[in-house]
Design a protein around this motif. Structure first.
Motif, mmCIF file in Angstrom:
data_model
loop_
_atom_site.group_PDB
_atom_site.id
_atom_site.type_symbol
_atom_site.label_atom_id
_atom_site.label_comp_id
_atom_site.label_asym_id
_atom_site.label_seq_id
_atom_site.Cartn_x
_atom_site.Cartn_y
_atom_site.Cartn_z
ATOM 1 N N PHE A 289 -32.741 12.378 -21.664
ATOM 2 C CA PHE A 289 -32.406 13.351 -20.630
ATOM 3 C C PHE A 289 -30.900 13.577 -20.610
ATOM 4 C CE2 PHE A 289 -36.168 11.765 -17.814
ATOM 5 C CZ PHE A 289 -37.071 12.410 -18.665
ATOM 6 N N PHE A 290 -30.489 14.778 -20.206
ATOM 7 C CA PHE A 290 -29.074 15.104 -20.028
ATOM 8 C C PHE A 290 -28.673 14.823 -18.588
ATOM 9 C CE2 PHE A 290 -30.473 17.688 -23.572
ATOM 10 C CZ PHE A 290 -29.414 17.582 -24.469
ATOM 11 N N ALA A 291 -27.505 14.191 -18.402
ATOM 12 C CA ALA A 291 -27.002 13.897 -17.061
ATOM 13 C C ALA A 291 -26.260 15.109 -16.503
ATOM 14 C CB ALA A 291 -26.073 12.690 -17.104
ATOM 15 N N LYS A 300 -24.224 13.241 -10.504
ATOM 16 C CA LYS A 300 -25.108 13.755 -9.450
ATOM 17 C C LYS A 300 -26.522 13.230 -9.715
ATOM 18 C CE LYS A 300 -24.697 18.070 -8.071
ATOM 19 N NZ LYS A 300 -24.154 17.973 -6.704
ATOM 20 N N ASN A 301 -27.340 13.263 -8.692
ATOM 21 C CA ASN A 301 -28.690 12.709 -8.834
ATOM 22 C C ASN A 301 -29.673 13.738 -9.405
ATOM 23 O OD1 ASN A 301 -28.440 14.097 -6.318
ATOM 24 N ND2 ASN A 301 -30.381 13.221 -5.648
ATOM 25 N N TYR A 302 -29.238 14.378 -10.498
ATOM 26 C CA TYR A 302 -30.081 15.340 -11.199
ATOM 27 C C TYR A 302 -30.018 15.062 -12.696
ATOM 28 C CZ TYR A 302 -30.107 18.021 -6.844
ATOM 29 O OH TYR A 302 -30.273 18.419 -5.541
ATOM 30 N N PHE A 303 -30.998 15.558 -13.411
ATOM 31 C CA PHE A 303 -31.019 15.435 -14.866
ATOM 32 C C PHE A 303 -31.767 16.627 -15.441
ATOM 33 C CE2 PHE A 303 -34.969 13.530 -13.446
ATOM 34 C CZ PHE A 303 -35.907 14.009 -14.359
ATOM 35 N N VAL A 304 -31.614 16.839 -16.740
ATOM 36 C CA VAL A 304 -32.358 17.890 -17.441
ATOM 37 C C VAL A 304 -33.107 17.247 -18.600
ATOM 38 C CG1 VAL A 304 -32.246 20.048 -18.747
ATOM 39 C CG2 VAL A 304 -30.678 19.674 -16.826
ATOM 40 N N GLY A 305 -34.427 17.365 -18.568
ATOM 41 C CA GLY A 305 -35.255 16.932 -19.691
ATOM 42 C C GLY A 305 -35.684 18.141 -20.496
#
Length: 689
Positions: A289-291, A300-305
């Motif tokens: 996953f990308f932070a 931040k409390n998000y990610f991109v899969g």
């Protein structure tokens, strides 16, 4: 001549990401080479890859090889005919093997790869059709693709990165038929495994990528990469963030999917209490996953899969991603809290239970050596951080005993830094713990702080001296202890930080510390270590554009990487001046005329030319010594030019190798004295003029 386009597609089970990259690179280089060597040169070649296929398209491949004249070289003329001109058995056998009579043999001078006169046969070779050639060429090309690891399947007669499932080979719309272990090539390809699994006919190679995209396969890796990056950046902006740049992860994810579909997910804010690197490593190395960060670079409390399919409902896939990530982060938080119950200092004695290497003792023994070597490096390099270096060395391996590093080995050093800061250690000590592993890979940054540089250098010198000292120097391509990477990291650290360090002396100090622990290394360990580093340094500087002979001349007189770099820069700069090139020629004469093993004896110069040369040398000597001590090599080399007139006059008017042994010895001693001084600068004998 008529031409057609060629398509080769190797369909297989999912290849690891780095296999895709290596397969693309190989086909991009070898396919045009093979076609050209078979007299079917393409106008261009494009290569693409996904985890399920490697694709090569060669444009404008001739339909037929040209007819060509071929020279077949046989035995030498002396071996083919006797002194009376009669053919020997060698000539008769050669003629018979080529289907000609002895009378049809011709003689050729210096044929390719040989010198002298040989007998030969010239014949016209009729060109074969491209299809005929391709049937032989393509299966060999496929099976020669080098993967880091290959596997067998089916009849187990062949090896490939992953099992081959289909081969599409099409030349100008027609299939090129051949077989590899029961797999028959055809003009059939397949789309996305789930979205379009049906077979379809490949009609025109140039249109194949377009047909694949209609079937949810983006074969062009650059296009896939752009789609992933654009989509991920857009999703990060949606939550007011920025995608954390990671080229390595981007390349890997690109080669893990055929139809990329980025999906935004989130995790609980409580996990942001962890050191930033922990969630990043969990996301990158374990989930791909990308932070996402804020403007200041905070996580931040998000990610991109990135999915390999466009789902019916994004939220379903997103929940799956979040569930797996949440479990990993919960583990990490638990490990972090457990690790905090014990200080790094308390863990150090237990390093006795970790073997560094069976021939090199425990990790505690390594720690003790670093406690001695790091301050020594700090002292001799002028870093002036002996106390901090010693303390960092004492703690630098303690995080190997933490739960966090046990679960996430990628965080060794990094967790040591955070735990040290939480233990109240000075920041310089904590940062040095992390930096001592740098650089971790090619292109990585090097240690920059004083204590960090000292400990990083000590770590690498200890590794190199130890493993080389017990006979574990790399052979061939095998390097199980990453000694080449250690040597390159040592070189980069010293040069980028502009630090002088004699590697031979450093290796001797490392060997001494091993000896104090009763660990026996071979006597030549320091010398072999220094030579090993110099070989890596030679390659490193060649890649920077330095001439090979310049490097030979420089590395003959110094074991210090940064010092060698400065000397090489000075030589290269001055070699652009034609007048200095003349000086190099003259100084080579001084060095080359001295017999090997000759040692100078006391002498008194006699005669005008001996005295003039000696006086010019004495005037130069003190200047050179001062400039060399200041490492002002450019000026030192310029000063050498002042000696040229006296040297030229000496050689023009004096017979050095005089018949009188006393005269000869006196003149050689004069030249040897000058040569010894020049060798403090560079070895002029190794420079190519």
């Amino acid at each position: 001549m008529r031409v057609r386009n060629l398509l080769l597609e190797i369909g297989c089970e999912e290849l690891p990401a780095h296999f895709v990259t290596s397969g693309i690179e190989f086909l991009k280089e070898k396919l045009p080479q093979e076609l050209e060597s078979n007299f079917l040169p393409p106008s261009s070649v494009e290569v693409f890859g996904t985890p399920r296929r490697l694709i090569a398209v060669a444009y404008d491949v001739p339909e037929v090889q040209p007819d060509r004249e071929e020279l077949l070289v046989g035995p030498s003329l002396k071996a083919a005919f006797d002194t009376e001109g009669r053919p020997t058995r060698a000539a008769e056998g050669f003629a018979r093997s080529k289907g000609v009579s002895v009378e049809e043999l011709i003689t050729v001078e210096n044929p390719p790869g040989k010198r002298g006169t040989y007998v030969a046969v010239k014949r016209v070779v009729k060109g074969r059709s491209a299809v005929e050639v391709l049937r032989e060429l393509l299966p060999k090309l496929i099976l020669s693709i080098p993967f880091k690891k290959s596997m067998r399947w089916g009849t187990k007669r062949i090896r490939f990165g992953r099992p081959i499932r289909w081969i599409a080979a099409v030349y100008g719309g027609e299939p090129v038929e051949f077989e590899i272990d029961g797999i028959v090539s055809s003009n059939i390809s397949y789309g996305h495994r789930f979205l379009s699994p049906e077979p379809f006919v490949v009609e025109e190679p140039a249109e194949h990528l377009e047909k694949l995209e209609e079937r949810f396969v983006v074969a062009d890796q650059e296009k896939r990469c752009a789609q992933i990056l654009d989509g991920a950046v857009s999703l990060a902006r949606r939550v007011g963030g920025h995608l954390l740049k990671d080229e390595e992860l981007l390349e890997e994810v690109t080669n893990l999917v055929e139809f990329p579909y980025p999906i935004l997910g989130s995790f609980e804010e409580e996990f942001l209490k962890l050191p930033k690197e922990v969630p990043v490593v969990v996301m990158k190395d374990h989930q791909k996953f990308f932070a996402v960060t804020d403007e200041a670079g905070n996580l931040k409390n998000y990610f991109v899969g990135v999915a390999n399919i466009k789902p019916v409902d994004d939220s379903t896939v997103c929940r799956g991603y979040e569930k797996v990530l949440r479990a990993r982060l919960k583990d990490a938080l638990f490990f972090f809290n457990e690790d905090r119950k014990k200080r790094l200092e308390e863990r150090v004695p237990k390093l006795e239970g970790i073997i560094f290497h069976e021939k090199l003792g425990t990790m505690l023994q390594k720690t003790k050596r670093l406690e001695g070597l790091a301050p020594w490096v700090a002292g001799v390099t002028g870093l002036g951080s002996e106390g901090e270096s010693r303390r960092a060395a004492h703690l630098c391996k303690a995080d190997l005993l933490t739960e966090m590093v046990n679960e996430f080995p990628e965080l060794q050093g990094t967790m040591g830094k955070y735990y040290a800061l939480l233990d109240g250690e000075p920041e310089a000590v904590a940062v040095a713990i992390e930096e001592h592993y740098l650089p971790r890979f090619s292109g990585d940054s090097v240690a920059k702080t004083a204590a960090g540089v000292a400990l990083s250098v000590a770590e690498k010198v200890d590794n190199l001296t130890g493993f080389i000292g017990v006979g574990l120097k790399p052979t061939g391509s095998a390097d199980p202890f990453a000694l080449r990477r250690n040597a390159l990291g040592l070189i980069q650290t010293l040069i980028e930080n502009e630090l002088f360090l004699d590697i031979l002396e450093a290796a001797r100090e490392a060997a001494r510390l091993y000896g104090e622990q009763g660990i026996e290394l071979i006597r030549e360990a320091p010398e072999e270590t220094a030579e090993f580093v110099k070989e890596r340094l030679k390659n490193f500087l060649k890649e920077k554009g330095f001439r090979p002979d310049t490097l030979e001349a420089v590395l003959a007189v110094t074991h210090d990487p940064y010092d060698a770099f400065l000397r090489a820069k000075a030589v290269e700069k001055l070699r652009e001046n034609p007048e200095f090139e003349a000086t190099l020629i003259t100084m080579r004469r001084v060095v080359n005329i001295i017999p090997e093993g000759f040692e100078a004896t006391d002498f008194t110069p006699q005669g005008e030319f001996e005295e003039n040369l000696f006086n010019a040398f004495k005037e130069l000597q003190s200047k050179l010594n001062k400039l060399i001590s200041e490492r002002n090599y450019t000026e030192a080399l310029l000063q050498v030019s002042s000696l040229k007139p006296a040297v030229d006059a000496f050689f023009d008017n004096v017979m050095v190798m005089d018949r009188d042994p006393q005269v000869r010895n006196r003149r050689l001693s004069l030249l040897k004295t000058i040569a010894d001084q020049l060798l403090k600068l560079i070895d002029f004998s190794k420079l190519a003029i």
